[in-house]
Motif scaffolding. Sequence first.
Motif, mmCIF file in Angstrom:
data_model
loop_
_atom_site.group_PDB
_atom_site.id
_atom_site.type_symbol
_atom_site.label_atom_id
_atom_site.label_comp_id
_atom_site.label_asym_id
_atom_site.label_seq_id
_atom_site.Cartn_x
_atom_site.Cartn_y
_atom_site.Cartn_z
ATOM 1 N N ARG A 1 0.829 -1.201 0.000
ATOM 2 C CA ARG A 1 0.000 0.000 0.000
ATOM 3 C C ARG A 1 0.867 1.255 0.000
ATOM 4 N N ILE B 1 0.363 3.930 -3.204
ATOM 5 C CA ILE B 1 -0.153 5.288 -3.033
ATOM 6 C C ILE B 1 1.006 6.261 -3.202
ATOM 7 N N ARG C 1 -11.864 6.343 -10.438
ATOM 8 C CA ARG C 1 -12.088 7.275 -9.326
ATOM 9 C C ARG C 1 -11.973 6.483 -8.030
ATOM 10 N N PRO C 2 -11.733 7.141 -6.907
ATOM 11 C CA PRO C 2 -11.616 6.412 -5.650
ATOM 12 C C PRO C 2 -12.859 5.566 -5.366
ATOM 13 N N GLY C 3 -12.632 4.359 -4.889
ATOM 14 C CA GLY C 3 -13.731 3.463 -4.540
ATOM 15 C C GLY C 3 -14.096 2.485 -5.629
ATOM 16 N N LEU D 1 -9.749 1.410 -5.748
ATOM 17 C CA LEU D 1 -8.754 2.426 -6.083
ATOM 18 C C LEU D 1 -8.751 3.512 -5.014
ATOM 19 N N GLU D 2 -7.567 4.095 -4.804
ATOM 20 C CA GLU D 2 -7.410 5.188 -3.844
ATOM 21 C C GLU D 2 -6.678 6.341 -4.500
ATOM 22 N N GLU D 3 -6.937 7.526 -4.014
ATOM 23 C CA GLU D 3 -6.261 8.707 -4.529
ATOM 24 C C GLU D 3 -4.754 8.523 -4.395
ATOM 25 N N VAL E 1 -4.845 8.500 -9.925
ATOM 26 C CA VAL E 1 -6.175 8.648 -9.334
ATOM 27 C C VAL E 1 -6.214 9.934 -8.510
ATOM 28 N N THR E 2 -7.212 10.769 -8.795
ATOM 29 C CA THR E 2 -7.414 12.017 -8.066
ATOM 30 C C THR E 2 -8.615 11.872 -7.131
ATOM 31 N N ALA E 3 -8.967 12.938 -6.461
ATOM 32 C CA ALA E 3 -10.080 12.879 -5.507
ATOM 33 C C ALA E 3 -11.399 12.526 -6.178
ATOM 34 N N ASP E 4 -11.546 12.871 -7.458
ATOM 35 C CA ASP E 4 -12.828 12.642 -8.127
ATOM 36 C C ASP E 4 -12.702 12.049 -9.525
#
Length: 377
Positions: free
Chosen positions: A145, A149, A278-280, A329-331, A357-360
């Motif tokens: 992880r 990230i 996107r995250p999630g 996925l995570e930012e 990957v960004t916040a949105d």
Amino acid sequence: MDSGEQGRFGTDVYAGRLRAATAAAADAGLAGLVITPGYDLRYLVGSRAQTFERLTALVLPADGEPTVVVPRMELASLKDSAVVELGVAVRDWVDGDDPYRLVADALGGGRVATAVTDAMPALHLLPLADVFGVVPVLATDVLRRLRMIKDAAEIDALRKAGAAIDRVHARVPEFLIPGRTEADVAADIAEAIVAEGHSEVAFIIVGSGPNGADPHHECSDRALQVGDVVVVDIGGPYEPGYNSDSTRTYSIGEPDEDVAARYGVLQRAQRAAVAAVRPGVTAEQVDAAARDVLAAEGLAEVFVHRTGHGIGLSVHEEPYIVAGNDLPLEEGMAFSIEPGIYFPGQWGARIEDIVVVTADGAQSVNDRPHELVVVPV
């Protein structure tokens, strides 16, 4: 000259990584980590030391201070790392000493549950297991992880690498001259990769005509011909060692209608996968976004590989964008989006960008056009 210009980040970056790795080891119930030369060691302290028959290892106790165990004759291998600036203790040894006992001592001695990097050779793993009294586990799950990230410094490095490989792709059409061989073109690309700022070439694929139907074709003495579709997949490390990886597909002369139509579907598949990020969202959902577009047009069977792979210090690392991977996925995650279509004996095509990957959503580090690039003849 700052640390980045020396081929590594600032000391504070590595200090944060050591703290995070130590905490992760403690959370996993381990006595500590033993990291031999490889990408994990480079990630943690910026060291490019190599593995030899004499043991070099970073020892990270879950409860205690880190130590580097290193042959005295290899002390110079640490000079370009952050070890000295971090204040990490160095235990050097000479032939006749037992470096594995030094590692055990740094972990507190006795029977200890320890994780080792997956790059550790068996010639070091087995003596360590003997000293510990238990076979170590892999540190992959502890470190995965952290490496997946990307922090701000890593993302900046990936962007610079992406911009550099974009500049190479901008030059590729001038190399695609009928009569030249794939190997000729690859040699020009290799020179351009270094000229545009990479420290070296990691890989070059120049797949023309039927060779483009082999996703891992490299290059050959096949001469380019008018009408060829040419897959060019290229990349390499850009200091401080973060990799580029980008594929574009070219047509020498105008493509026929069938090629153009199928390539258009591939473009839609690549866009759909990027839009799904996107995250999630899970890695397999991104893979499915590309695959579903191709399947709807009867092209499912000619997409023969995963949609993407993580990238960083290594060209291929986690997360893998593939069916069956339910990892959310995570930012900060960075990976390729590279669907392809392959028609054995005829031609192939692939479009690849590296995205973060960004916040949105997702942001690409590559900005070359995705259209089939027509090279005038």
